[in-house]
Motif scaffolding. Structure first.
Motif, PDB file in Angstrom:
ATOM      1  N   PHE A 300       0.842  -1.199   0.000  1.00  0.00           N
ATOM      2  CA  PHE A 300       0.000   0.000   0.000  1.00  0.00           C
ATOM      3  C   PHE A 300       0.881   1.256   0.000  1.00  0.00           C
ATOM      4  CE2 PHE A 300      -3.170   2.829   2.293  1.00  0.00           C
ATOM      5  CZ  PHE A 300      -4.111   2.834   1.274  1.00  0.00           C
ATOM      6  N   ALA A 301       1.983   1.182   0.747  1.00  0.00           N
ATOM      7  CA  ALA A 301       2.875   2.351   0.850  1.00  0.00           C
ATOM      8  C   ALA A 301       3.488   2.692  -0.508  1.00  0.00           C
ATOM      9  CB  ALA A 301       3.972   2.082   1.880  1.00  0.00           C
ATOM     10  N   LEU A 320      -7.158   8.482  -9.524  1.00  0.00           N
ATOM     11  CA  LEU A 320      -6.116   7.563  -9.051  1.00  0.00           C
ATOM     12  C   LEU A 320      -6.708   6.860  -7.848  1.00  0.00           C
ATOM     13  CD1 LEU A 320      -3.216  10.098  -9.400  1.00  0.00           C
ATOM     14  CD2 LEU A 320      -3.148   7.818 -10.414  1.00  0.00           C
ATOM     15  N   ARG A 321      -6.762   5.538  -7.907  1.00  0.00           N
ATOM     16  CA  ARG A 321      -7.490   4.783  -6.893  1.00  0.00           C
ATOM     17  C   ARG A 321      -6.663   3.570  -6.511  1.00  0.00           C
ATOM     18  NH1 ARG A 321     -13.116   4.635  -6.117  1.00  0.00           N
ATOM     19  NH2 ARG A 321     -13.825   2.760  -5.070  1.00  0.00           N
ATOM     20  N   LEU A 322      -6.295   3.513  -5.253  1.00  0.00           N
ATOM     21  CA  LEU A 322      -5.431   2.426  -4.772  1.00  0.00           C
ATOM     22  C   LEU A 322      -6.134   1.646  -3.678  1.00  0.00           C
ATOM     23  CD1 LEU A 322      -2.515   1.095  -4.500  1.00  0.00           C
ATOM     24  CD2 LEU A 322      -2.144   2.800  -2.683  1.00  0.00           C
ATOM     25  N   SER A 323      -6.380   0.368  -3.917  1.00  0.00           N
ATOM     26  CA  SER A 323      -6.967  -0.491  -2.887  1.00  0.00           C
ATOM     27  C   SER A 323      -5.871  -1.058  -2.010  1.00  0.00           C
ATOM     28  CB  SER A 323      -7.739  -1.641  -3.533  1.00  0.00           C
ATOM     29  OG  SER A 323      -8.851  -1.149  -4.242  1.00  0.00           O
ATOM     30  N   ASP A 324      -6.146  -1.181  -0.706  1.00  0.00           N
ATOM     31  CA  ASP A 324      -5.152  -1.852   0.135  1.00  0.00           C
ATOM     32  C   ASP A 324      -5.205  -3.357  -0.133  1.00  0.00           C
ATOM     33  OD1 ASP A 324      -7.342  -2.775   1.584  1.00  0.00           O
ATOM     34  OD2 ASP A 324      -6.876  -1.634   3.411  1.00  0.00           O
ATOM     35  N   ALA A 325      -4.313  -4.089   0.491  1.00  0.00           N
ATOM     36  CA  ALA A 325      -4.193  -5.514   0.187  1.00  0.00           C
ATOM     37  C   ALA A 325      -5.501  -6.249   0.486  1.00  0.00           C
ATOM     38  CB  ALA A 325      -3.038  -6.114   0.987  1.00  0.00           C
ATOM     39  N   LEU A 364      -4.062  -0.668  -8.215  1.00  0.00           N
ATOM     40  CA  LEU A 364      -4.200   0.772  -8.444  1.00  0.00           C
ATOM     41  C   LEU A 364      -4.832   0.984  -9.819  1.00  0.00           C
ATOM     42  CD1 LEU A 364      -1.476   3.451  -7.704  1.00  0.00           C
ATOM     43  CD2 LEU A 364      -2.933   3.611  -9.712  1.00  0.00           C
ATOM     44  N   ILE A 365      -5.858   1.815  -9.874  1.00  0.00           N
ATOM     45  CA  ILE A 365      -6.453   2.147 -11.167  1.00  0.00           C
ATOM     46  C   ILE A 365      -6.207   3.623 -11.438  1.00  0.00           C
ATOM     47  CG2 ILE A 365      -8.609   2.341 -12.477  1.00  0.00           C
ATOM     48  CD1 ILE A 365      -9.537  -0.071 -10.668  1.00  0.00           C
ATOM     49  N   VAL A 366      -5.706   3.908 -12.625  1.00  0.00           N
ATOM     50  CA  VAL A 366      -5.481   5.300 -13.005  1.00  0.00           C
ATOM     51  C   VAL A 366      -6.384   5.627 -14.190  1.00  0.00           C
ATOM     52  CG1 VAL A 366      -3.460   4.600 -14.373  1.00  0.00           C
ATOM     53  CG2 VAL A 366      -3.784   7.008 -13.805  1.00  0.00           C
ATOM     54  N   ALA A 465      -9.812  -0.936   2.637  1.00  0.00           N
ATOM     55  CA  ALA A 465      -9.757   0.513   2.399  1.00  0.00           C
ATOM     56  C   ALA A 465      -9.141   0.828   1.049  1.00  0.00           C
ATOM     57  CB  ALA A 465      -8.952   1.193   3.498  1.00  0.00           C
ATOM     58  N   HIS A 466      -9.423   2.027   0.581  1.00  0.00           N
ATOM     59  CA  HIS A 466      -8.731   2.510  -0.612  1.00  0.00           C
ATOM     60  C   HIS A 466      -8.511   4.018  -0.533  1.00  0.00           C
ATOM     61  CE1 HIS A 466     -13.092   2.689  -2.028  1.00  0.00           C
ATOM     62  NE2 HIS A 466     -12.697   3.936  -2.207  1.00  0.00           N
ATOM     63  N   ILE A 467      -7.536   4.452  -1.288  1.00  0.00           N
ATOM     64  CA  ILE A 467      -7.344   5.879  -1.570  1.00  0.00           C
ATOM     65  C   ILE A 467      -8.093   6.156  -2.873  1.00  0.00           C
ATOM     66  CG2 ILE A 467      -5.650   7.558  -2.428  1.00  0.00           C
ATOM     67  CD1 ILE A 467      -3.585   6.284  -0.568  1.00  0.00           C
TER      68      ILE A 467
END
Lengths: 567, 567
Positions: A300-301, A320-325, A364-366, A465-467
């Motif tokens: 995630f980092a 920009l979307r980043l899912s945690d593990a 991660l989806i961009v 969680a996700h960003i």
């Protein structure tokens, strides 16, 4: 363009008639049960049908009704069960607990549908003169208690004001690239009307299909493509608000030093100062090009670092979307259940293992949108940063499929609640230097508090969680959690269970310098934590503004400045 | 890092000792006189030296002085003539009329220099308890009456609070790309401290050298490179404000839906709610690449269209600045006076004539800054749009020379005022669809009103304008005007002349939907027009906030909410 209320679920998400998002025979149920440590069959916990619910009697007397009808027209004052039930609450997990249990004690005495700004203003002034509570209601998609009808202990007449008859796109300024529309227009109708003129607002919250322009502004929301199109407080140019102190037309200029920008007091006001009747907002040309694709990260980092570097490099992205593990695992597994695992999948697995991305990867989806020149410029620069941060390009299909399902998330909640499962989401944001700390702290708080609410020591929650919104200085964190509902103590026990988890998460957010809400708003549910964020002087200021514009407190009382969590 | 007050002109701009920006022997004087239709030699109108000015006696009694000294230290309470004169007023043309004429009736009773946030907070609470007026003062560069000491009719003790002993860069967060500094730090000191860590804020107003971080935020200002770095209300992350209701620490999160963003109530508050003691702001990496260059356009409309298309295409620029034909002519002529006109110039002239750019062209300067990749991407796209809009590339030198002189503009005002000439500037912004209309209306209002103030029918003003801040939805318009001063009726007559012009321009701005200020602020001078822009509900809200935080009205009274133009 308004959506007929009877075509919608009054006690759930989306159309009344919809395919089951998670059919009974799906093998996903067993997998979820296992993940939650549930060893017994999932129970059947259907919602109470409306005809079995008891609504409190409407307190609307004949004379007041006549006066309301004189303002909004005879057909626009409703006291029937369906209208009152539909408008009793919003769409939070907590709301659904109540309405599914048949508790409609919060239903307003009446629902009125003004057809114009003028009617709305007259309505607000009438209510202020008579000390009648008004609850503004657009799509009603609030997940923080923002549209709850009658607050506990409220003795005054309570009327919900549904804005969805005010749906006109009033004008487009193609030179300034702004547009003005009435506040009650739903997302898809607005999008369509704008697209026919070659432009878009670009505000796509997950609630897009069932929320309105006015609600987006009132709740200071953010759409999934906020990096490109901006949050509501950024794309809002000006607004009209019907307040007890008169119609408020905010200033409208592109950049100004003429005292504080009062449009920023509209964004986030959540109906506590008045009812937004129209808004002017920035629009963009329809994009010439789009590019959505996926990457995998080992942690995630590392993924967060890639997002940070991309936004800080001023590369024009849309999303920009980043899912945690945990989230990556959950959706990959759920997506794969019941599908045959063929040679291609085995090869892909082997490749990921070989490259070191098989052990708890983060997806991660961009998304890029805009002119062909900007998209092409951005694509190259994004690819370079992704690679430098350890990202593995996995092609367009994750991007395309995310986009196809971007509004579907809430659809699975109703079937889950039908089977004894709770699902809730909450969100925050913080600076990049604090993002990992906050992620861990909130994750841990939710996980631990879920366990605390359960008797069975093997039972647990799924927390992920996700960003999904990135800024040069920080990002949002969006948590989704699934848990076995505490069914043995009735509605009260279920609310208590939710409160335990919600309070633990909110306390963790506040303790670790997150905002109590990144885009859901305050409503009742986040109000107890607002003071910690705004400080005593800030709260005094908000109170003074409220007192000045709405001295009798008729506008959406108990929201934002109240302490009504669990109301 | 603080600038010693005695090293500065107390009654003009910049250092006390500076080369004459417009020496007496310059042929420019004759050219200006001709342009203004002045047929007599320009008069000598020197400023009154401080020793010939009479200051009102300080009302500070010994006991109050002791109490102040207990808060800020014995050496930080000043009642000497220089300190009181220096802090009597800001730097507007109107301010200079007064102080150059020796009228220091607005001087505060004392000037205090708190050394910390804690001292500032105690000072504000002391003043509120004793009903003593406080005027916050950073660089004192306000050109709208924002730092005037004693307002007319004010009977209370008036103390100016100079923040320029609070100058520390407190922290840099290199991950979040934010920094926190004390509010009294001057532009160059802040820039240098940040640059030593590889970052910059990028806020470069024309007053940069003589204004402070706190002032930029308080006045909701904009720097010349605002397209890239943002206005103060955009780069401000959070602030501390010493208010009569306690120290206000605003919320600090990257994106939030937690009620309205109260940082936006700090930006533009102009010291009327409290004294900004520190601010956290966004920073950028020092640019890898810079590219400044010039273009010529056949008309203001074509140049404006090029800027609009560039910003709406989301091309990353730092600055776009378009002079109208009058401003282009003025600076080209003034720049060429006294220089030999050689073959190269003749060839250039001939080329411009051939290409159709010789008749009243408009100069546009574009500045790019950032990563090499972004600058190169932007350069190509900018060049294409310029060309499509009829722009003629004239090389880098106009860009470089503009940048070299970017802060010099105010330096010529003092010598002009020494020779019977008035110079003032004012600014506004509007949507792209209204920019030509507003430009013409304000230009006309200034030109006509200048003529009205002059007896000689051949006398007139020089009125010129530029666009210097561009947004997707609109742009700023900045007007500079030079005029023969009405010297025959003393200070009162001169103030009346200025008021005639100022009122005509402000009325034209308000009548044509411009903001009353794009980046100078409200102060006293724009206060009468604020209500038209904010509307009655907006003004009620601003009044309620002021009343709540500062019930006795001790913080910078008469500013923003007053009606004190000409005070």
């Amino acid at each position: 363009m308004t959506i007929d209320r009877t075509s919608l679920r009054w006690n759930g998400w989306g159309p009344a008639a919809q395919p089951d998002a998670l059919p009974k025979e799906s093998p996903a149920w067993q997998w979820i049960a296992d993940a939650l440590g549930i060893n017994t069959p999932l129970p059947e916990t259907p919602a109470t049908p409306l005809e079995k619910c008891t609504l409190p009697a409407s307190g609307l007397d004949g004379e007041t009704r006549l006066e309301l009808e004189r303002i909004v027209g005879a057909n626009q004052v409703h006291t029937g069960d369906y209208e009152r039930a539909f408008h009793a609450r919003g769409k939070s997990y907590h709301d659904l607990l109540h309405v599914r249990a048949g508790n409609l004690s919060n239903a307003p005495d009446a629902v009125v549908y003004p057809r114009s700004e003028d009617e709305t203003q007259r309505l607000v002034e009438f209510a202020a003169a008579r000390d009648i509570v008004l609850v503004p209601f657009g799509g009603g998609s609030s997940v923080v208690g923002g549209v709850t009808g009658r607050e506990q202990g409220e003795k005054r007449l309570c009327i919900t004001v549904d804005t969805t008859l005010m749906t006109s796109l009033l004008s487009i300024d193609e030179t300034a690239m702004t547009a003005t529309a009435q506040a009650g227009i739903y997302g898809p109708a607005l999008d369509k009307a704008l697209a026919s003129q070659g432009v878009r607002l670009g505000h796509y919250p997950q609630s897009f299909e069932y929320s309105t322009l006015g609600g987006w502004v009132a709740a200071r929301g953010a759409g999934q493509n906020s990096i490109r199109y901006g949050r509501a407080d950024k794309w809002l140019v000006s607004a009209h608000v019907a307040t007890p102190s008169g119609l408020w037309r905010t200033e409208a200029t592109p950049g100004s030093a003429a005292a504080p920008n009062l449009n920023q007091m509209v964004a986030g006001s959540e109906g506590t100062l008045g009812i937004i009747t129209e808004a002017t907002f920035k629009v963009h040309s329809l994009p010439d090009a789009e590019d959505y694709r996926g990457y995998l990260f080992r942690s995630f980092a590392e993924g967060a670092d890639a997002i940070r570097r991309i936004v800080q490099s001023e590369i024009p992205t849309a999303m920009l979307r980043l899912s945690d593990a945990d989230e990556t695992f959950f959706f990959r597994t759920l997506g794969g259940i019941g599908k045959e695992h063929g040679l291609k999948d085995n090869l892909a697995e082997a490749y990921l293992r070989l490259r070191g991305y098989a052990d708890r990867p983060c997806a991660l989806i961009v998304g890029l949108e805009g002119s062909a020149a900007n998209v092409s410029h951005a694509r190259d620069r994004v690819a370079r940063i992704m690679s430098a941060c350890g990202g593995l390009h996995v092609g367009r299909s994750p991007g395309t499929s995310w986009k196809a399902g971007r509004f579907h998330g809430p659809m699975v909640r109703d079937p889950m609640m039908d089977h004894g499962l709770g699902v809730d989401t909450l969100e925050t944001s913080t600076f990049w230097s604090n993002i990992q700390t906050l992620h861990s702290a909130v994750r841990e708080a939710i996980d631990t508090s879920i366990r605390e609410t359960l008797d069975d020591p093997s039972a647990r929650g799924i927390v992920m969680a996700h960003i999904s919104h990135a800024y040069p200085d920080g990002a949002s964190l969006y948590f989704t959690f699934v848990f076995p509902r505490r069914l043995d103590r009735g509605l009260e026990g279920e609310v208590a269970q939710w409160l335990t988890i919600k309070r633990a998460a909110s306390d963790a957010i506040a303790a670790h310098n997150g905002t109590i809400s990144h885009h859901h708003g305050v409503g009742t549910d986040h109000a107890p934590w607002l003071g910690q964020e705004k400080g005593p002087v800030g709260m005094q200021m908000l109170g003074a503004v409220k007192q000045s514009l709405d001295p009798k407190g008729v506008m959406n009382p108990g929201k934002v400045l109240g302490d009504g969590i669990g109301n």
